[in-house]
Design a protein around this motif. Structure first.
Motif, PDB file in Angstrom:
ATOM      1  N   ALA A   1     -26.477  52.547  55.173  1.00 50.07           N
ATOM      2  CA  ALA A   1     -25.432  51.598  54.771  1.00 50.07           C
ATOM      3  C   ALA A   1     -25.885  50.165  55.035  1.00 50.07           C
ATOM      4  O   ALA A   1     -25.634  49.270  54.228  1.00 50.07           O
ATOM      5  CB  ALA A   1     -24.135  51.899  55.511  1.00 50.07           C
ATOM      6  N   PHE A   2     -26.558  49.937  56.160  1.00 52.66           N
ATOM      7  CA  PHE A   2     -27.048  48.602  56.511  1.00 52.66           C
ATOM      8  C   PHE A   2     -27.931  48.071  55.388  1.00 52.66           C
ATOM      9  O   PHE A   2     -27.742  46.959  54.913  1.00 52.66           O
ATOM     10  CB  PHE A   2     -27.824  48.658  57.831  1.00 52.66           C
ATOM     11  N   HIS A   3     -28.889  48.866  54.966  1.00 55.41           N
ATOM     12  CA  HIS A   3     -29.808  48.432  53.910  1.00 55.41           C
ATOM     13  C   HIS A   3     -29.034  48.108  52.634  1.00 55.41           C
ATOM     14  O   HIS A   3     -29.288  47.090  51.988  1.00 55.41           O
ATOM     15  CB  HIS A   3     -30.866  49.505  53.647  1.00 55.41           C
ATOM     16  N   GLY A   4     -28.086  48.956  52.279  1.00 55.77           N
ATOM     17  CA  GLY A   4     -27.310  48.753  51.061  1.00 55.77           C
ATOM     18  C   GLY A   4     -26.488  47.465  51.062  1.00 55.77           C
ATOM     19  O   GLY A   4     -26.332  46.831  50.023  1.00 55.77           O
ATOM     20  N   PHE A   5     -25.985  47.076  52.211  1.00 58.71           N
ATOM     21  CA  PHE A   5     -25.197  45.841  52.297  1.00 58.71           C
ATOM     22  C   PHE A   5     -26.084  44.611  52.450  1.00 58.71           C
ATOM     23  O   PHE A   5     -25.796  43.560  51.888  1.00 58.71           O
ATOM     24  CB  PHE A   5     -24.233  45.897  53.492  1.00 58.71           C
ATOM     25  N   ILE A   6     -27.133  44.713  53.244  1.00 55.96           N
ATOM     26  CA  ILE A   6     -27.911  43.539  53.617  1.00 55.96           C
ATOM     27  C   ILE A   6     -28.912  43.123  52.542  1.00 55.96           C
ATOM     28  O   ILE A   6     -29.118  41.922  52.325  1.00 55.96           O
ATOM     29  CB  ILE A   6     -28.624  43.779  54.972  1.00 55.96           C
ATOM     30  N   GLN A   7     -29.528  44.053  51.860  1.00 57.47           N
ATOM     31  CA  GLN A   7     -30.546  43.713  50.869  1.00 57.47           C
ATOM     32  C   GLN A   7     -30.017  42.729  49.807  1.00 57.47           C
ATOM     33  O   GLN A   7     -30.671  41.732  49.526  1.00 57.47           O
ATOM     34  CB  GLN A   7     -31.112  44.993  50.242  1.00 57.47           C
ATOM     35  N   PRO A   8     -28.841  42.945  49.219  1.00 61.73           N
ATOM     36  CA  PRO A   8     -28.348  41.959  48.240  1.00 61.73           C
ATOM     37  C   PRO A   8     -28.071  40.584  48.865  1.00 61.73           C
ATOM     38  O   PRO A   8     -28.231  39.560  48.206  1.00 61.73           O
ATOM     39  CB  PRO A   8     -27.046  42.581  47.717  1.00 61.73           C
ATOM     40  N   MET A   9     -27.688  40.562  50.125  1.00 60.53           N
ATOM     41  CA  MET A   9     -27.427  39.284  50.796  1.00 60.53           C
ATOM     42  C   MET A   9     -28.726  38.518  51.019  1.00 60.53           C
ATOM     43  O   MET A   9     -28.757  37.292  50.903  1.00 60.53           O
ATOM     44  CB  MET A   9     -26.689  39.519  52.110  1.00 60.53           C
TER      45      MET A   9
ATOM     46  N   PRO B   1     -16.400  43.936  65.876  1.00 60.74           N
ATOM     47  CA  PRO B   1     -15.854  45.295  66.007  1.00 60.74           C
ATOM     48  C   PRO B   1     -14.788  45.625  64.958  1.00 60.74           C
ATOM     49  O   PRO B   1     -13.610  45.769  65.268  1.00 60.74           O
ATOM     50  CB  PRO B   1     -15.263  45.286  67.420  1.00 60.74           C
ATOM     51  N   LEU B   2     -15.202  45.733  63.708  1.00 62.48           N
ATOM     52  CA  LEU B   2     -14.272  46.063  62.636  1.00 62.48           C
ATOM     53  C   LEU B   2     -14.241  47.563  62.415  1.00 62.48           C
ATOM     54  O   LEU B   2     -15.156  48.277  62.804  1.00 62.48           O
ATOM     55  CB  LEU B   2     -14.678  45.338  61.349  1.00 62.48           C
ATOM     56  N   ASP B   3     -13.188  48.045  61.753  1.00 60.15           N
ATOM     57  CA  ASP B   3     -13.019  49.490  61.633  1.00 60.15           C
ATOM     58  C   ASP B   3     -13.703  50.110  60.419  1.00 60.15           C
ATOM     59  O   ASP B   3     -13.585  51.295  60.188  1.00 60.15           O
ATOM     60  CB  ASP B   3     -11.539  49.875  61.675  1.00 60.15           C
ATOM     61  N   GLU B   4     -14.419  49.340  59.623  1.00 59.73           N
ATOM     62  CA  GLU B   4     -15.128  49.874  58.467  1.00 59.73           C
ATOM     63  C   GLU B   4     -16.577  49.390  58.486  1.00 59.73           C
ATOM     64  O   GLU B   4     -16.847  48.289  58.933  1.00 59.73           O
ATOM     65  CB  GLU B   4     -14.488  49.379  57.169  1.00 59.73           C
ATOM     66  N   PRO B   5     -17.512  50.187  57.970  1.00 59.96           N
ATOM     67  CA  PRO B   5     -18.907  49.740  57.899  1.00 59.96           C
ATOM     68  C   PRO B   5     -19.085  48.760  56.736  1.00 59.96           C
ATOM     69  O   PRO B   5     -19.306  49.163  55.595  1.00 59.96           O
ATOM     70  CB  PRO B   5     -19.696  51.044  57.681  1.00 59.96           C
ATOM     71  N   ARG B   6     -18.950  47.467  57.031  1.00 64.07           N
ATOM     72  CA  ARG B   6     -19.011  46.442  55.994  1.00 64.07           C
ATOM     73  C   ARG B   6     -19.716  45.208  56.518  1.00 64.07           C
ATOM     74  O   ARG B   6     -19.879  45.028  57.716  1.00 64.07           O
ATOM     75  CB  ARG B   6     -17.593  46.076  55.554  1.00 64.07           C
ATOM     76  N   ALA B   7     -20.089  44.328  55.585  1.00 58.41           N
ATOM     77  CA  ALA B   7     -20.706  43.052  55.946  1.00 58.41           C
ATOM     78  C   ALA B   7     -20.270  41.997  54.938  1.00 58.41           C
ATOM     79  O   ALA B   7     -19.969  42.313  53.785  1.00 58.41           O
ATOM     80  CB  ALA B   7     -22.225  43.180  55.956  1.00 58.41           C
ATOM     81  N   TRP B   8     -20.262  40.751  55.392  1.00 67.09           N
ATOM     82  CA  TRP B   8     -19.873  39.623  54.557  1.00 67.09           C
ATOM     83  C   TRP B   8     -20.855  38.497  54.779  1.00 67.09           C
ATOM     84  O   TRP B   8     -21.247  38.211  55.909  1.00 67.09           O
ATOM     85  CB  TRP B   8     -18.470  39.121  54.928  1.00 67.09           C
ATOM     86  N   LEU B   9     -21.212  37.828  53.701  1.00 66.34           N
ATOM     87  CA  LEU B   9     -22.042  36.635  53.788  1.00 66.34           C
ATOM     88  C   LEU B   9     -21.104  35.451  53.901  1.00 66.34           C
ATOM     89  O   LEU B   9     -20.230  35.253  53.050  1.00 66.34           O
ATOM     90  CB  LEU B   9     -22.926  36.508  52.544  1.00 66.34           C
ATOM     91  N   THR B  10     -21.232  34.707  54.975  1.00 63.42           N
ATOM     92  CA  THR B  10     -20.389  33.533  55.182  1.00 63.42           C
ATOM     93  C   THR B  10     -21.298  32.359  55.477  1.00 63.42           C
ATOM     94  O   THR B  10     -22.353  32.512  56.079  1.00 63.42           O
ATOM     95  CB  THR B  10     -19.402  33.731  56.344  1.00 63.42           C
TER      96      THR B  10
END
Length: 182
Positions: free
Chosen positions: A166-174, A140-149
């Motif tokens: 936004a999901f596609h834009g963040f996830i595709q490179p990961m 539950p973060l306050d910005e639409p973001r994703a991190w590869l860990t």
């Protein structure tokens, strides 16, 4: 609960872990002093250990979590968790409840989209191939973001999971990083 303890300890999101605050405002209970560096170091190490493996399906009981923090060499976090366990537990339970109640509206769509991204990248459902997994963790973060860990764990904010574009834009490179050969 880990992100709750991070904010409670006064570790700024830019210093460790996902560089976004929780959607709920958490009051810093740690005065900036010599212990700040210890909290930062312990929390960062603990976060790395949590995200390096597949997420647990069930949260740990309070005694088990505090004991594990102590046993694994996180004494400052163990003291903080013990002192604020009630509020941290309520926060974690509320997020779990909100996720259970609302995730049916967006998670199936994002899983379908993730499957399309994988297929477009050339990762097919091959029953004979070595098993490879992606773990997607909703926080539950306050910005639409994703991190590869870790090797294949993606930590994504709830707001990102609710936004298809936004999901596609963040996830595709990961996916490209997780499955380099495609």
């Amino acid at each position: 609960m880990a992100l709750y303890l991070r904010e409670l300890s006064g570790v700024h999101p830019a210093e460790a872990g996902p560089n976004s605050r929780l959607a709920s405002k958490i009051k810093n209970r740690n005065m900036i002093d010599d212990s700040h560096g210890q909290f930062k170091q312990e929390w960062s190490s603990w976060w790395d250990s949590l995200t390096a493996v597949a997420p647990a399906s069930e949260p740990e009981a309070s005694d088990a979590l505090i004991k594990r923090l102590e046993d694994e060499g996180y004494p400052a976090l163990a003291r903080l968790a013990r002192a604020h366990y009630g509020q941290a537990t309520v926060f974690a339970q509320q997020h779990a409840h909100d996720f259970a109640e609302n995730s049916g509206k967006y998670v199936p769509h994002r899983m379908d989209e993730l499957e399309r991204i994988l297929i477009d990248h050339g990762v097919e459902h091959d029953m004979q191939a070595t098993r490879q997994e992606i773990h997607l963790v909703d926080v539950p973060l306050d910005e639409p973001r994703a991190w590869l860990t870790g090797r294949a764990t993606i930590v994504a904010s709830t707001s990102l999971l609710r936004d298809s574009k936004a999901f596609h834009g963040f996830i595709q490179p990961m996916v490209t990083i997780i499955f380099p050969g495609g």
